[in-house]
Scaffold this motif. Structure first.
Motif, PDB file in Angstrom:
ATOM      1  N   PRO A 149     -26.373  28.044 -12.924  1.00  0.00           N
ATOM      2  CA  PRO A 149     -25.785  26.958 -12.127  1.00  0.00           C
ATOM      3  C   PRO A 149     -24.304  26.779 -12.469  1.00  0.00           C
ATOM      4  O   PRO A 149     -23.879  27.010 -13.602  1.00  0.00           O
ATOM      5  CB  PRO A 149     -26.596  25.729 -12.557  1.00  0.00           C
ATOM      6  CG  PRO A 149     -27.835  26.252 -13.175  1.00  0.00           C
ATOM      7  CD  PRO A 149     -27.469  27.575 -13.785  1.00  0.00           C
ATOM      8  N   PHE A 150     -23.545  26.346 -11.474  1.00  0.00           N
ATOM      9  CA  PHE A 150     -22.111  26.107 -11.648  1.00  0.00           C
ATOM     10  C   PHE A 150     -21.811  24.689 -11.203  1.00  0.00           C
ATOM     11  O   PHE A 150     -22.024  24.328 -10.041  1.00  0.00           O
ATOM     12  CB  PHE A 150     -21.301  27.120 -10.828  1.00  0.00           C
ATOM     13  CG  PHE A 150     -19.824  26.890 -10.860  1.00  0.00           C
ATOM     14  CD1 PHE A 150     -19.083  27.164 -12.000  1.00  0.00           C
ATOM     15  CD2 PHE A 150     -19.156  26.404  -9.738  1.00  0.00           C
ATOM     16  CE1 PHE A 150     -17.705  26.956 -12.031  1.00  0.00           C
ATOM     17  CE2 PHE A 150     -17.788  26.189  -9.750  1.00  0.00           C
ATOM     18  CZ  PHE A 150     -17.062  26.470 -10.895  1.00  0.00           C
ATOM     19  N   LEU A 151     -21.317  23.854 -12.108  1.00  0.00           N
ATOM     20  CA  LEU A 151     -20.992  22.465 -11.824  1.00  0.00           C
ATOM     21  C   LEU A 151     -19.478  22.275 -11.901  1.00  0.00           C
ATOM     22  O   LEU A 151     -18.831  22.851 -12.778  1.00  0.00           O
ATOM     23  CB  LEU A 151     -21.654  21.527 -12.835  1.00  0.00           C
ATOM     24  CG  LEU A 151     -23.159  21.672 -13.046  1.00  0.00           C
ATOM     25  CD1 LEU A 151     -23.622  20.693 -14.104  1.00  0.00           C
ATOM     26  CD2 LEU A 151     -23.899  21.455 -11.743  1.00  0.00           C
ATOM     27  N   THR A 152     -18.932  21.454 -11.013  1.00  0.00           N
ATOM     28  CA  THR A 152     -17.506  21.176 -11.051  1.00  0.00           C
ATOM     29  C   THR A 152     -17.282  19.691 -11.302  1.00  0.00           C
ATOM     30  O   THR A 152     -17.757  18.841 -10.553  1.00  0.00           O
ATOM     31  CB  THR A 152     -16.809  21.578  -9.735  1.00  0.00           C
ATOM     32  OG1 THR A 152     -17.325  20.803  -8.665  1.00  0.00           O
ATOM     33  CG2 THR A 152     -17.020  23.058  -9.448  1.00  0.00           C
ATOM     34  N   VAL A 153     -16.559  19.407 -12.357  1.00  0.00           N
ATOM     35  CA  VAL A 153     -16.214  18.023 -12.667  1.00  0.00           C
ATOM     36  C   VAL A 153     -15.319  17.447 -11.572  1.00  0.00           C
ATOM     37  O   VAL A 153     -15.402  16.254 -11.247  1.00  0.00           O
ATOM     38  CB  VAL A 153     -15.533  17.945 -14.047  1.00  0.00           C
ATOM     39  CG1 VAL A 153     -14.960  16.555 -14.300  1.00  0.00           C
ATOM     40  CG2 VAL A 153     -16.527  18.316 -15.140  1.00  0.00           C
ATOM     41  N   GLU A 154     -14.478  18.289 -10.971  1.00  0.00           N
ATOM     42  CA  GLU A 154     -13.583  17.822  -9.908  1.00  0.00           C
ATOM     43  C   GLU A 154     -14.384  17.178  -8.781  1.00  0.00           C
ATOM     44  O   GLU A 154     -14.037  16.091  -8.283  1.00  0.00           O
ATOM     45  CB  GLU A 154     -12.740  18.973  -9.374  1.00  0.00           C
ATOM     46  CG  GLU A 154     -11.765  18.564  -8.285  1.00  0.00           C
ATOM     47  CD  GLU A 154     -10.943  19.733  -7.775  1.00  0.00           C
ATOM     48  OE1 GLU A 154     -10.172  19.516  -6.818  1.00  0.00           O
ATOM     49  OE2 GLU A 154     -11.073  20.844  -8.308  1.00  0.00           O
ATOM     50  N   ASP A 155     -15.460  17.823  -8.353  1.00  0.00           N
ATOM     51  CA  ASP A 155     -16.281  17.273  -7.273  1.00  0.00           C
ATOM     52  C   ASP A 155     -16.924  15.959  -7.690  1.00  0.00           C
ATOM     53  O   ASP A 155     -16.983  15.003  -6.909  1.00  0.00           O
ATOM     54  CB  ASP A 155     -17.365  18.273  -6.876  1.00  0.00           C
ATOM     55  CG  ASP A 155     -16.802  19.496  -6.156  1.00  0.00           C
ATOM     56  OD1 ASP A 155     -15.636  19.443  -5.718  1.00  0.00           O
ATOM     57  OD2 ASP A 155     -17.532  20.498  -6.047  1.00  0.00           O
ATOM     58  N   ALA A 156     -17.420  15.910  -8.928  1.00  0.00           N
ATOM     59  CA  ALA A 156     -18.059  14.686  -9.411  1.00  0.00           C
ATOM     60  C   ALA A 156     -17.065  13.541  -9.499  1.00  0.00           C
ATOM     61  O   ALA A 156     -17.369  12.404  -9.114  1.00  0.00           O
ATOM     62  CB  ALA A 156     -18.707  14.943 -10.768  1.00  0.00           C
ATOM     63  N   PHE A 157     -15.865  13.832  -9.996  1.00  0.00           N
ATOM     64  CA  PHE A 157     -14.838  12.797 -10.091  1.00  0.00           C
ATOM     65  C   PHE A 157     -14.407  12.333  -8.691  1.00  0.00           C
ATOM     66  O   PHE A 157     -14.220  11.145  -8.448  1.00  0.00           O
ATOM     67  CB  PHE A 157     -13.628  13.316 -10.857  1.00  0.00           C
ATOM     68  CG  PHE A 157     -13.790  13.290 -12.357  1.00  0.00           C
ATOM     69  CD1 PHE A 157     -14.962  12.879 -12.951  1.00  0.00           C
ATOM     70  CD2 PHE A 157     -12.752  13.684 -13.180  1.00  0.00           C
ATOM     71  CE1 PHE A 157     -15.113  12.843 -14.330  1.00  0.00           C
ATOM     72  CE2 PHE A 157     -12.875  13.656 -14.563  1.00  0.00           C
ATOM     73  CZ  PHE A 157     -14.062  13.231 -15.138  1.00  0.00           C
ATOM     74  N   ALA A 158     -14.218  13.281  -7.781  1.00  0.00           N
ATOM     75  CA  ALA A 158     -13.775  12.929  -6.434  1.00  0.00           C
ATOM     76  C   ALA A 158     -14.797  12.037  -5.733  1.00  0.00           C
ATOM     77  O   ALA A 158     -14.431  11.154  -4.944  1.00  0.00           O
ATOM     78  CB  ALA A 158     -13.522  14.190  -5.613  1.00  0.00           C
ATOM     79  N   GLY A 159     -16.063  12.265  -6.020  1.00  0.00           N
ATOM     80  CA  GLY A 159     -17.110  11.466  -5.400  1.00  0.00           C
ATOM     81  C   GLY A 159     -17.353  10.123  -6.059  1.00  0.00           C
ATOM     82  O   GLY A 159     -18.161   9.326  -5.569  1.00  0.00           O
ATOM     83  N   SER A 160     -16.648   9.860  -7.157  1.00  0.00           N
ATOM     84  CA  SER A 160     -16.876   8.617  -7.895  1.00  0.00           C
ATOM     85  C   SER A 160     -16.154   7.418  -7.278  1.00  0.00           C
ATOM     86  O   SER A 160     -16.483   6.270  -7.580  1.00  0.00           O
ATOM     87  CB  SER A 160     -16.413   8.779  -9.344  1.00  0.00           C
ATOM     88  OG  SER A 160     -14.986   8.840  -9.418  1.00  0.00           O
ATOM     89  N   GLY A 161     -15.143   7.698  -6.461  1.00  0.00           N
ATOM     90  CA  GLY A 161     -14.341   6.613  -5.905  1.00  0.00           C
ATOM     91  C   GLY A 161     -13.257   6.114  -6.832  1.00  0.00           C
ATOM     92  O   GLY A 161     -12.505   5.205  -6.482  1.00  0.00           O
ATOM     93  N   LEU A 162     -13.134   6.694  -8.030  1.00  0.00           N
ATOM     94  CA  LEU A 162     -12.120   6.291  -8.995  1.00  0.00           C
ATOM     95  C   LEU A 162     -10.896   7.193  -8.881  1.00  0.00           C
ATOM     96  O   LEU A 162     -11.016   8.391  -8.587  1.00  0.00           O
ATOM     97  CB  LEU A 162     -12.673   6.356 -10.421  1.00  0.00           C
ATOM     98  CG  LEU A 162     -13.866   5.448 -10.737  1.00  0.00           C
ATOM     99  CD1 LEU A 162     -14.367   5.708 -12.153  1.00  0.00           C
ATOM    100  CD2 LEU A 162     -13.492   3.982 -10.566  1.00  0.00           C
ATOM    101  N   GLY A 163      -9.710   6.639  -9.148  1.00  0.00           N
ATOM    102  CA  GLY A 163      -8.491   7.426  -9.156  1.00  0.00           C
ATOM    103  C   GLY A 163      -8.267   8.094 -10.497  1.00  0.00           C
ATOM    104  O   GLY A 163      -8.979   7.829 -11.474  1.00  0.00           O
ATOM    105  N   HIS A 164      -7.268   8.975 -10.548  1.00  0.00           N
ATOM    106  CA  HIS A 164      -7.015   9.714 -11.786  1.00  0.00           C
ATOM    107  C   HIS A 164      -6.638   8.790 -12.939  1.00  0.00           C
ATOM    108  O   HIS A 164      -6.899   9.099 -14.104  1.00  0.00           O
ATOM    109  CB  HIS A 164      -5.954  10.795 -11.566  1.00  0.00           C
ATOM    110  CG  HIS A 164      -4.604  10.273 -11.196  1.00  0.00           C
ATOM    111  ND1 HIS A 164      -3.682   9.851 -12.125  1.00  0.00           N
ATOM    112  CD2 HIS A 164      -4.006  10.114  -9.990  1.00  0.00           C
ATOM    113  CE1 HIS A 164      -2.581   9.464 -11.516  1.00  0.00           C
ATOM    114  NE2 HIS A 164      -2.748   9.609 -10.214  1.00  0.00           N
TER     115      HIS A 164
END
Length: 216
Positions: A149-164
Motif C-alpha cells: 500500500p502507498f499512503l500520502t500525507v499530502e492527501d490526508a492533510f488536504a482533506g483535513s480542512g486545515l491550512g499549512h
C-alpha cells in the motif's frame, strides 16, 4: 536491530533526509568509515564497530576535523547551496526501498509505504526549487512494484480542512494536529490487517525504470 524485533508490519516513511541536498553523500561517508576500519583492523572490524570506545576514539582521531562538513543538515526546500549532492541519489533510493521490502518479505513481514508532505505542498510559498516530488514518485513506483500500500500525507492533510500553518511547525515538521492526522491515516490503512486480511497485493512484474534527476 530492527529485524531482531521480528516486526509483523514495516512502515517505510523515509523521504526528506534522503532527498535532501548537502555537502556530503551518505553512502560515501559510510563507506569511508567502514573501509578505514577494515584497512586498519581487518580481522576485528565488526567487533570494533560495536565498541562505543572505539567509535569515540575514531571520531576524535580521524573524523572530527571533517565535522564542519556534516554537522548541520539544512533542509532547503530544494535549493542546492552545496553543489547539488543528494544525500541519497534517486536510483539508490529506489534500490534501498526495494531492499527493505525484500528483507521484510523474507521475514514474513508486510510493508506499507508512507510519503510525507511539507508546508509548500499545502500552499506555503518558497523561493527554492520543488525537488522532492521525484522521490515520492519513486516511492509510489516501488510500492506498486512490490504490491505494498502507498499512503500520502499530502492527501490526508488536504482533506483535513486545515491550512499549512496549523499542520506544520516549520517547513516540514508536523504539529500535534498534523501528527494526529498521520496516525489516523495509518490506523485506517492497518484496520483490515488487524482483522486478519493481508496488506500487500500481488507485485507488479514490470521492472522499475531508471530515473534521471534534473537537480543533481
Amino acid at each position: 536491530r530492527g529485524w531482531r524485533l521480528q516486526p509483523d508490519v514495516v512502515v517505510v516513511a523515509n523521504l526528506w533526509s534522503d532527498n535532501n541536498f548537502d555537502s556530503f553523500v551518505d553512502k560515501t561517508l559510510l563507506s569511508e568509515r567502514r573501509d578505514a576500519t577494515r584497512a586498519q583492523f581487518p580481522a576485528a572490524a565488526g567487533l570494533l564497530q560495536s565498541s562505543a570506545l572505539y567509535r569515540w576514539l575514531d571520531w576524535h582521531i580521524r573524523l572530527s576535523s571533517r565535522a564542519s562538513e556534516v554537522e548541520t543538515v539544512g533542509w532547503m526546500l530544494g535549493q542546492t547551496p552545496t553543489g547539488g549532492h543528494r544525500r541519497v541519489s534517486v536510483n539508490d533510493y529506489a534500490a534501498n526501498l526495494q531492499l527493505l521490502a525484500r528483507e521484510a518479505d523474507a521475514r514474513s513481514a508486510e510493508v506499507i509505504f508512507l510519503a510525507f508532505a511539507n508546508a509548500v505542498d499545502l500552499g506555503d510559498e518558497t523561493d527554492g526549487a520543488i525537488a522532492w516530488p521525484l522521490y515520492r514518485e519513486v516511492m509510489q513506483a516501488v510500492a506498486k512494484r512490490t504490491g505494498a500500500p502507498f499512503l500520502t500525507v499530502e492527501d490526508a492533510f488536504a482533506g483535513s480542512g486545515l491550512g499549512h500553518e496549523a499542520l506544520f511547525l516549520d517547513e516540514m515538521h508536523p504539529t500535534p494536529a498534523g501528527h494526529a492526522i498521520i496516525a489516523e491515516t495509518l490506523s485506517i490503512a492497518l484496520t483490515p490487517w488487524v482483522a486478519g486480511q493481508k496488506l500487500m497485493s500481488s507485485p507488479d512484474p514490470q521492472p522499475l525504470p531508471t530515473w534521471d534527476d534534473p537537480f543533481a
